[in-house]
Design a protein around this motif. Structure first.
Motif, PDB file in Angstrom:
ATOM      1  N   HIS A 131      67.713  -1.322 -16.162  1.00  0.00           N
ATOM      2  CA  HIS A 131      68.442  -0.116 -15.779  1.00  0.00           C
ATOM      3  C   HIS A 131      69.551  -0.464 -14.792  1.00  0.00           C
ATOM      4  O   HIS A 131      70.691  -0.016 -14.936  1.00  0.00           O
ATOM      5  CB  HIS A 131      67.471   0.888 -15.158  1.00  0.00           C
ATOM      6  N   SER A 163      72.321  -2.109 -16.540  1.00  0.00           N
ATOM      7  CA  SER A 163      73.071  -1.180 -17.402  1.00  0.00           C
ATOM      8  C   SER A 163      74.081  -0.362 -16.592  1.00  0.00           C
ATOM      9  O   SER A 163      75.038   0.154 -17.147  1.00  0.00           O
ATOM     10  CB  SER A 163      72.114  -0.250 -18.156  1.00  0.00           C
ATOM     11  N   GLU A 164      73.856  -0.263 -15.290  1.00  0.00           N
ATOM     12  CA  GLU A 164      74.820   0.472 -14.447  1.00  0.00           C
ATOM     13  C   GLU A 164      76.191  -0.212 -14.438  1.00  0.00           C
ATOM     14  O   GLU A 164      77.194   0.403 -14.102  1.00  0.00           O
ATOM     15  CB  GLU A 164      74.304   0.578 -13.001  1.00  0.00           C
ATOM     16  N   CYS A 168      77.755  -1.279 -17.041  1.00  0.00           N
ATOM     17  CA  CYS A 168      78.438  -1.139 -18.329  1.00  0.00           C
ATOM     18  C   CYS A 168      79.758  -0.370 -18.180  1.00  0.00           C
ATOM     19  O   CYS A 168      79.772   0.776 -17.741  1.00  0.00           O
ATOM     20  CB  CYS A 168      77.518  -0.432 -19.317  1.00  0.00           C
ATOM     21  N   ALA A 226      75.567  -6.083 -20.738  1.00  0.00           N
ATOM     22  CA  ALA A 226      74.930  -5.073 -21.591  1.00  0.00           C
ATOM     23  C   ALA A 226      73.855  -5.727 -22.456  1.00  0.00           C
ATOM     24  O   ALA A 226      72.777  -5.155 -22.669  1.00  0.00           O
ATOM     25  CB  ALA A 226      75.971  -4.373 -22.464  1.00  0.00           C
ATOM     26  N   ALA A 266      70.801  -6.305 -20.323  1.00  0.00           N
ATOM     27  CA  ALA A 266      70.131  -5.021 -20.078  1.00  0.00           C
ATOM     28  C   ALA A 266      69.380  -4.564 -21.329  1.00  0.00           C
ATOM     29  O   ALA A 266      68.230  -4.104 -21.245  1.00  0.00           O
ATOM     30  CB  ALA A 266      71.156  -3.967 -19.656  1.00  0.00           C
ATOM     31  N   LEU A 267      70.028  -4.692 -22.471  1.00  0.00           N
ATOM     32  CA  LEU A 267      69.379  -4.280 -23.730  1.00  0.00           C
ATOM     33  C   LEU A 267      68.097  -5.073 -23.971  1.00  0.00           C
ATOM     34  O   LEU A 267      67.065  -4.495 -24.332  1.00  0.00           O
ATOM     35  CB  LEU A 267      70.334  -4.513 -24.905  1.00  0.00           C
TER      36      LEU A 267
END
Lengths: 328, 250
Positions: free
Chosen positions: B21, B24-25, B27, B40, B43-44
């Motif tokens: 998470h 992902s911030e 992105c 990304a 994160a994925l």
């Protein structure tokens, strides 16, 4: 092919130029693809650089409204799908920047034009994403509109652009299905979810129609782009195609497109629609949309905050390659 | 074994969900486009791994909680991640150094978990090991680049190492739960991973011309639900939509 040679010594520079343009246009008329090393009129190069870089910028700025919901996506599956979608957009941007570089302008310069505000990007990304349904709506409408446009651009006369569009369209189709599926789920969900979905449709419908650009009669670049085979269909034709496709999709999930004038014309087999608010369109294009300032500010901040990282990468690379010229 | 394994799985899942998470911030805000794509990706991978671990945890628990119920409807005090992963992102140097520290740990952990007697767990670990291998390679390259780049990047990378080091000790703290699942051949005792982690991390920091700080006390608490103040804010954002519509499907 045979009439390509006799350029040398063909009289004055201007007649030589005319002959080259004539041959160039003949190639396009024959449906040949123009490749980076081929001769092309400066104006063609400039128009394509403008169009392709705008397209790349749109992918990058387009990451922001959707990125706004990555941290709040309502399930892990949706979070992964949205993150992957926004990542795809970064990939598209990178791919189209590379395509644009084949026309002789490097990425750094193109990005600088975006940050300066001298280059444009699709105005749709100057609207805010207020609820989760906006993420569905962007996939359905915005990616749907992009597919209609890009399916045409996949036949563009410039080879690198056309090939990029073929690849990008495949992913956009997936994004669109994903967006529509979000909307279908919300429309069939709780009353609050349904209301959220309809509200998003109400806000995104008209800006999505504006994505195709001004009416043909008001589109300054269209004639030239059509003549050179960059665009194969007019703005109004593409817009009509999008409306025709979308009306049935809205009905299937029982959502209402916010246009009381929407009606089917049996003769033309088109869904006729109401008047677009062109004042709003030009206002947003010219910088006064709801999020123009925020979007550019976010790009500038990322660029400025990342400057030390880029300098470090350049310095490190220079240390590892002492024989080559030191990077700046 | 059910109760300890459930907690063990939560620890595995929460580390990856929380760090995924956080990553992902980034992105759309990375220093270069290629890095937006790479972050990304990381994160994925991590959120994907978390989702699998949570699903397994929910099935084991048998209380009809699926991965989303466990991710979105637990309070911060019920999260079992290490403190390291919940800290705010800081600058790119902080993000990369933290990811490097965690990914080396994760790689060793997944490598060991591959031989778990629980086939589901072993399967997830095999997949996650491949992913962590890439994360370590990517982040190590950046740690070296930043450490041995410019004076500014060196200072920023060193500041990140200094700030984060005190949170690394918790990764290797074992309690009765860890020891029990390890003894049963199902889980991994994290204390067994420490020396290899120190060796691998030390090698990269040396190549990056960065120094290992001398820290007197290592922060701890996350594995027992005693978190920093940051986790609650992160979860309030992550969970807001799901919690605003209880019972809804998305």
């Amino acid at each position: 092919m045979s009439d390509q040679a006799p350029h040398a010594g063909a009289g004055t520079a201007s007649t030589d130029e005319q002959a080259r343009v004539a041959e160039f246009e003949a190639r396009i008329a024959r449906g040949e693809s123009i490749e980076p090393k081929d001769w092309m009129p400066e104006r063609y190069r400039r128009q394509l650089t403008r169009m392709m870089s705008q397209h790349a910028h749109s992918e990058i700025v387009g990451m922001l409204p959707e990125g706004n919901w990555i941290t709040r996506a309502p399930s892990l599956r949706r979070k992964l799908a949205l993150l992957a979608k926004v990542q795809d957009e970064a990939g598209h941007g990178l791919y189209i920047y590379c395509g644009t570089e084949t026309l002789g302008t490097d990425r750094q310069e193109l990005v600088q034009q975006l940050l300066d505000g001298t280059a444009k990007y699709s105005s749709i990304f100057n609207y805010p994403t207020l609820t989760w349904a906006d993420i569905g709506c962007i996939g359905w409408f915005v990616d749907g509109a992009a597919i209609v446009n890009q399916t045409m651009l996949a036949h563009a006369s410039y080879g690198p652009y056309a090939r990029a569009m073929v690849r990008i369209c495949k992913e956009e189709n997936f994004h669109k299905r994903q967006g529509y599926e979000i909307m279908a789920t919300l429309a069939g969900g709780t009353p609050a979810q349904r209301a959220m979905a309809q509200d998003a449709v109400n806000r995104w419908w008209w800006p999505s129609l504006m994505m195709f650009g001004p009416h043909d009669k008001d589109s300054s670049n269209s004639d030239e782009l059509m003549r050179w085979g960059v665009k194969r269909k007019s703005n109004d034709e593409l817009r009509q195609r999008f409306v025709n496709l979308t009306v049935a999709q809205a009905k299937a999930v029982d959502l209402t497109l916010p246009d009381p004038d929407l009606r089917y014309n049996e003769e033309t087999e088109n869904w006729e629609f109401g008047a677009i608010d062109w004042d709003e369109f030009w206002r947003v294009v010219k910088g006064d949309g709801p999020c123009n300032r925020e979007r550019l500010a976010a790009r500038r901040t990322a660029h400025e905050d990342g400057a030390w990282v880029r300098r470090a990468a350049a310095a490190y690379a220079a240390k590892r390659a002492p024989m080559s010229e030191a990077a700046d | 074994m059910t109760a300890p394994l459930f907690v063990h799985l939560l620890r595995l899942a929460d580390d990856r969900l929380v760090l995924g998470h956080r990553t992902s911030e980034w992105c759309g805000h990375g220093p270069i486009l290629e890095e937006d794509i790479a972050l990304a990706n990381i994160a994925l991978d991590q959120i994907g791994e978390a989702s699998l671990f949570l699903k397994l945890a929910g099935a084991l628990e048998g209380q009809e909680r699926d991965e989303d119920a466990l991710a979105y409807f637990r309070e911060a005090i019920d999260y079992r991640n290490a403190l390291l992963v919940e800290l705010p992102n800081g600058d790119f140097g902080f993000t990369i150094v933290r990811q490097f520290f965690f990914s080396v740990f994760s790689l060793l952990q997944m490598r060991a978990l591959k031989s778990s007697t629980n086939q589901d767990l072993a399967g997830i670990a095999a997949k996650a090991e491949k992913e962590a291998t890439y994360h370590v390679r990517h982040c190590a390259q950046w740690v070296v680049t930043l450490g041995d780049g410019t004076a500014e990047s060196h200072a920023r990378a060193q500041a990140a190492v200094d700030e984060l080091w005190r949170y690394t000790g918790e990764l290797f703290l074992a309690d009765d739960i860890d020891r029990e699942v390890a003894a049963a051949g199902v889980g991994v005792d994290p204390s067994t991973l420490q020396s290899e982690w120190s060796a691998q991390v030390g090698r990269v920091l040396r190549e990056a011309t960065l120094t290992t700080p001398d820290v007197k006390f290592m922060q701890r608490g996350g594995r027992a639900g005693k978190h920093t103040e940051h986790l609650g804010h992160m979860l309030s954002e992550m969970q807001i939509l799901a919690r605003s519509h209880p019972g809804a499907t998305w």
